[in-house]
Each structure stands twice: as structure tokens, then as C-alpha cells.
Write an enzyme that holds these catalytic residues in place. Structure first.
Site, PDB file in Angstrom:
ATOM      1  N   ARG A 232       0.845  -1.185   0.000  1.00 22.61           N
ATOM      2  CA  ARG A 232       0.000   0.000   0.000  1.00 22.61           C
ATOM      3  C   ARG A 232       0.887   1.243   0.000  1.00 22.61           C
ATOM      4  O   ARG A 232       1.960   1.257   0.606  1.00 22.61           O
ATOM      5  CB  ARG A 232      -0.917   0.025   1.247  1.00 22.61           C
ATOM      6  CG  ARG A 232      -2.053  -0.973   1.204  1.00 22.61           C
ATOM      7  CD  ARG A 232      -3.100  -0.595   0.178  1.00 22.61           C
ATOM      8  NE  ARG A 232      -4.257  -1.492   0.178  1.00 22.61           N
ATOM      9  CZ  ARG A 232      -4.373  -2.556  -0.610  1.00 22.61           C
ATOM     10  NH1 ARG A 232      -3.372  -2.862  -1.434  1.00 22.61           N
ATOM     11  NH2 ARG A 232      -5.452  -3.300  -0.566  1.00 22.61           N
ATOM     12  N   ASP A 256       4.139  -0.141  -6.947  1.00 20.51           N
ATOM     13  CA  ASP A 256       2.886  -0.317  -7.694  1.00 20.51           C
ATOM     14  C   ASP A 256       1.761   0.470  -7.038  1.00 20.51           C
ATOM     15  O   ASP A 256       0.624   0.439  -7.510  1.00 20.51           O
ATOM     16  CB  ASP A 256       2.515  -1.810  -7.753  1.00 20.51           C
ATOM     17  CG  ASP A 256       1.293  -2.070  -8.620  1.00 20.51           C
ATOM     18  OD1 ASP A 256       1.291  -1.646  -9.793  1.00 20.51           O
ATOM     19  OD2 ASP A 256       0.324  -2.697  -8.127  1.00 20.51           O
ATOM     20  N   GLU A 261      -4.484   7.572  -4.933  1.00 24.35           N
ATOM     21  CA  GLU A 261      -4.683   6.868  -6.198  1.00 24.35           C
ATOM     22  C   GLU A 261      -6.066   7.169  -6.770  1.00 24.35           C
ATOM     23  O   GLU A 261      -7.061   6.975  -6.062  1.00 24.35           O
ATOM     24  CB  GLU A 261      -4.497   5.359  -5.994  1.00 24.35           C
ATOM     25  CG  GLU A 261      -3.117   4.987  -5.508  1.00 24.35           C
ATOM     26  CD  GLU A 261      -2.958   3.510  -5.180  1.00 24.35           C
ATOM     27  OE1 GLU A 261      -1.816   3.041  -5.131  1.00 24.35           O
ATOM     28  OE2 GLU A 261      -3.988   2.832  -4.965  1.00 24.35           O
ATOM     29  N   HIS A 284      -0.880   0.641  -9.816  1.00 19.47           N
ATOM     30  CA  HIS A 284      -1.709  -0.271  -9.014  1.00 19.47           C
ATOM     31  C   HIS A 284      -2.302  -1.374  -9.904  1.00 19.47           C
ATOM     32  O   HIS A 284      -3.497  -1.670  -9.871  1.00 19.47           O
ATOM     33  CB  HIS A 284      -2.837   0.485  -8.306  1.00 19.47           C
ATOM     34  CG  HIS A 284      -3.329  -0.213  -7.073  1.00 19.47           C
ATOM     35  ND1 HIS A 284      -3.651   0.442  -5.913  1.00 19.47           N
ATOM     36  CD2 HIS A 284      -3.549  -1.532  -6.813  1.00 19.47           C
ATOM     37  CE1 HIS A 284      -4.053  -0.417  -4.995  1.00 19.47           C
ATOM     38  NE2 HIS A 284      -3.996  -1.623  -5.523  1.00 19.47           N
TER      39      HIS A 284
END
Length: 312
Positions: A232, A256, A261, A284
Site C-alpha cells: 500500500r 505499484d 490513487e 496499481h
């Protein structure tokens, strides 16, 4: 029984909804739903299916027909769980749907950093091989993974899957104690960082893990170590990690996930992508193979069937 999907676009256009349709529910589909549209769209529905659309206490209070909330993800932070419990509405999420997908992406990032593929690709595009005096071109130093130590934070199903891949590359795998768990007998992170060649994060974001990797403990890492975060955003202090990468202490950085986001306001890591750094940022996407996304639908249909069986 009526079921409403609020944000189908988050699952991609290449999945089949047949498992949900076979549950015997009347399925209403919305590509995307704003917070202001939720109440209207779930009015009269017994089942609400959401990925990231928030289901607030107010929404729950004003949906008397609602009997089940299904989340097309593992995290349920977009649901007011306390309000759902008070209303007697179960919330069913999905787990372990993307383990092969995420572990594959994680190890792909590790390999890309170890072989500096991004930097090599840029130099190839600029004609580096054509200018080489030999048949090969050693454009950047590479790291052989065999014999190196992979330190993993998070020993759940995903962490273990990454460990299995690492063992196939003949790496030495060390799991650290779970931050915030004082009864964990595994070695604490700060004790294993000096021997770490690759650090991979697979833990949830909690108060104990927020900023877990920061300027203080990055200095403990072996010089040239690689850092990968597919957990995360916020588990690492990205600004500190970028500074360590720019200084050369960190040999490579791949993430990632970011704290916000999508990163509408930008982010220092995104701004640094055009620099000559061993830096990779992906959006992500680690969980997002077609197989993993289809598995989310299948697991959600199972959650609905269990609910319907209990209603009979």
C-alpha cells in the site's frame, strides 16, 4: 432479488458477469457511480456490489431494502462497517484472488530492477548497442539474484508466494516480525536490513506500518539494495526512498502503489521517472490480470449464493 453493481469499469471490459447472473438475481450494472448518485442507484436494491464507491452510514440508513454489501476487493475501508453492523447488513469481501498475479508482478519488478531494464531500454532506444565496440554492451551493472537475501515484510499468502518464487531463483528468504505485533518471534526489521539485498513489502497499511520504510532505516539497508512496494502507498516514505535512490545508497526502487490513487496532484516519484534512475512506478496494476479479475467475480458470486441460501 435486485443486485446493483456501482463501478463495473474498475473490473475491466474483458471479464464475464455470467457467475453473477447465474445467482438468480436481477443484475443492474453501472459503469461508474459518484458519491452523489449512490442513494438513487441503490434505491430498492437488496444487494449492492462495489469496488471503490463509498457506502456511507447515511447511504445505509436510507436503504431499508439493503441486506448485503459485496466488495469487489479485499479492503473494506470504503464501507462504513460500524453502520453496516448496526443495521444488521453483512459485508462480504474477496481474498486471495490475485496471489499469482501480484506475486508475478512483484518478482517482475525485482528482476527489472536487478537487470536495470528500464535504463538499458532507454539507452538502446538512443542507439547504445549500435555504437558498441563489441558484440555486447554492458550499459549498467546487473545484480545476480541467486545467493542474495530477500527480506519480506508480510508473511501472509502473498508474501509466501513471493518467497516461493525467490527460492526458485536460489535466493535466501527472511521474513521479518510483523510491525505492531509484540509477540512475533521473528527478527525485527532493523536487525535484518543490514544483510538485505532486496526488500519486498506485502503488509497492510496500519498505524504501525505507515512510514515503515523511512530515512532512518533506509540507511541501515545494504548499499545498492533494491526496494519493492506492492503493498500500500504510505508503507514507505516515498520522498525518503527517492532521496536514497538519488544518492546511490538505494540501488533500485519500484512501487505499484502510491498514497493517493489516482495521483491527481502528481507525486515526486512520477516527476522523477524521466531522471536517469533505476526507478519503476506502475499504476496499481499488480492484481489486474484477467484471470485475477475474473476470480473476483467468481468469489463475489459465491458470497451472494451463500447469502441467498441463508435467506431461504
Amino acid at each position: 432479488m435486485r443486485a446493483v453493481i456501482l463501478d463495473l469499469d474498475t473490473m475491466g471490459a474483458d471479464i464475464s458477469l455470467d457467475p453473477l447472473k447465474e445467482c438468480g438475481v436481477e443484475l443492474v450494472q453501472w459503469s461508474a457511480t459518484s458519491a452523489e448518485q449512490v442513494k438513487e442507484r441503490i434505491a430498492g436494491a437488496e444487494i449492492v456490489i462495489t469496488n471503490k464507491v463509498p457506502i456511507s452510514a447515511e447511504v445505509i440508513k436510507e436503504a431499508p431494502a439493503l441486506s448485503l454489501i459485496c466488495v469487489l476487493a479485499t479492503g473494506t475501508n470504503n464501507i462504513d462497517m460500524q453502520a453496516a453492523e448496526a443495521a444488521g447488513i453483512p459485508v462480504r469481501n474477496v481474498t486471495a484472488y490475485g496471489t499469482p498475479s501480484i506475486s508475478q508482478h512483484t518478482f517482475g519488478l525485482i528482476i527489472a530492477l536487478a537487470n536495470r531494464l528500464k535504463q538499458v531500454d532507454r539507452e538502446m532506444a538512443a542507439g547504445a548497442w549500435q555504437r558498441s565496440a563489441t558484440i555486447f554492451a554492458f550499459l549498467h551493472p546487473m545484480t545476480q539474484l541467486a545467493g542474495k537475501q530477500l527480506t519480506i515484510v508480510g508473511s501472509g499468502e502473498l508474501g509466501r508466494a513471493v518467497a516461493k518464487l525467490a527460492e526458485a531463483f536460489d535466493m535466501q528468504v527472511v521474513f521479518t516480525a510483523r510491525p505492531g505485533n509484540n509477540d512475533d518471534t521473528r527478527p525485527p526489521l532493523q536487525d535484518v536490513l543490514p544483510d538485505t539485498d532486496v526488500l519486498s513489502l506485502h503488509c497492510p497499511l496500519t498505524e504501525a506500518t505507515r512510514g515503515l520504510i523511512n530515512a532512518d532505516n533506509l540507511t541501515l539497508l545494504k548499499p545498492g539494495a533494491l526496494l519493492v512496494n506492492c503493498a500500500r502507498g504510505g508503507v514507505i516514505n516515498e520522498t525518503d526512498a527517492l532521496a536514497a535512490l538519488r544518492s546511490g545508497h538505494l540501488g533500485g526502487l519500484a512501487v505499484d502503489v502510491l498514497p493517493e490513487e489516482p495521483p491527481r496532484g502528481g507525486h515526486p516519484l512520477l516527476e522523477a521517472l524521466n531522471e536517469d534512475l533505476n526507478l519503476l512506478v506502475t499504476p496499481h496494476m499488480a492484481w489486474g490480470t484477467q484471470e485475477a479479475r475474473q476470480r473476483v467475480i467468481e468469489l463475489t458470486s459465491e458470497n451472494i449464493k451463500i447469502h441467498l441460501d441463508g435467506c431461504e
